[in-house]
Design an enzyme around this catalytic site. Sequence first.
Site, PDB file in Angstrom:
ATOM      1  N   GLU A 140      27.393  26.259  76.452  1.00 32.07           N
ATOM      2  CA  GLU A 140      27.878  27.641  76.417  1.00 32.07           C
ATOM      3  C   GLU A 140      26.899  28.590  77.105  1.00 32.07           C
ATOM      4  O   GLU A 140      27.298  29.510  77.809  1.00 32.07           O
ATOM      5  CB  GLU A 140      28.113  28.097  74.969  1.00 32.07           C
ATOM      6  CG  GLU A 140      29.340  27.498  74.330  1.00 32.07           C
ATOM      7  CD  GLU A 140      30.622  27.871  75.063  1.00 32.07           C
ATOM      8  OE1 GLU A 140      30.760  29.021  75.487  1.00 32.07           O
ATOM      9  OE2 GLU A 140      31.471  26.979  75.235  1.00 32.07           O
ATOM     10  N   CYS A 170      44.418  31.273  85.252  1.00 30.51           N
ATOM     11  CA  CYS A 170      44.399  32.736  85.307  1.00 30.51           C
ATOM     12  C   CYS A 170      43.091  33.166  85.980  1.00 30.51           C
ATOM     13  O   CYS A 170      42.263  33.848  85.391  1.00 30.51           O
ATOM     14  CB  CYS A 170      44.516  33.320  83.899  1.00 30.51           C
ATOM     15  SG  CYS A 170      44.918  35.064  83.902  1.00 30.51           S
TER      16      CYS A 170
END
Length: 357
Positions: free
Chosen positions: A55, A210
């Site tokens: 992350e 997207c």
Amino acid sequence: MSKIRTKKAASTTKSTAIKPSAKFSQRVLKWFDSHGRKDLPWQEDINAYRVWISEIMLQQTQVKTVIPYYQNFMQRFPDIQTLSNAEQDDVLHYWSGLGYYSRARNLHKTAQQVCEQFNGELPASVEQLVTLPGIGRSTAGAIAAIAFSQHCSILDGNVKRVLARHFVVEGWPGQSKIADTLWDYAEAHTPKKRVADYTQAMMDLGATLCTRSKPDCPNCPLNHSCMALAADEVKLYPGKKPKKTIPVRSTEMHIVVNSKGQVLLQKRPPTGIWASLWSLPEGKSTVDNFTKGKATSWPVIRHTFSHFHLDITPIQYKSNTASAVMEPDQWLWYDLNKPAEVGIAAPVTRILAKLKA
Ligand code: SF4
């Protein structure tokens, strides 16, 4: 269109006004089952340490860039104890080239803090995770959701884009009011079950469908409900950061090469730009002990930080003073053919590569 405008207005109201549709997460999860990425290195042997490192690396960096760094980092620092015991230079070396070095320094600090305060185990709650250096609300949510299957939401750059478009949330997500609205949507749509898959799915959807410049709406599982698509206004979301001009600063970097072909590097102070990284010396007086003969100026190199441009003029010297007195933790003769494992400032890496070539 009028209906969409009404929803736009609703999008800036409090979370209590959001009526989540279960279909949103169902569609995302169904798409994930057939199209989501399931073979990324951090999706194997999942644990909180591996999720955390991935992350942090993935912040502002694309998956394909991160993969080799992640693999090398995991090989060198396979667990939090190894990372906590490592020298900071070693950690920065494994980060060299990924940029945003404060992320690496914070990783190291957090590893030490977790070993001291949490018995070497990353905590499972968002409240405790956000107290650790470099772990914000979204990263904490991802660790809690993916590693501990907690009902937590994330809002990284990819998810912000999906939600801003789908729910036509106007404004730049860097503004706290807009981010709060997006958090409300994120929380309202996170399902109670399969939260780890949903978290991964939302990140994947933003990264692969997207996308910022070429969203693939025909293949998107949310295209029936996406309000920006219905209004043919996908390109307007998310809102852009207000433009500001940033100042230009300039500096000279001195390239001193000794008779063995090694290059003189100086350690940067522990705070400020390129903190604790190795760089070329900048003040002429600092290299006077090492330099003799004619200097050659190279063309200017521009390095851009978030708040200013730095125009660097590299100046190259030849030196025969390899024996000059030097404090070893501050100065380093860097061998281009046998590079020391240290963290190096990004433009200096470029200059050294050019010098080697
Ligand atoms: S339909 Fe297009 S704009 Fe809307 S969420 Fe999907 S990819 Fe993004």
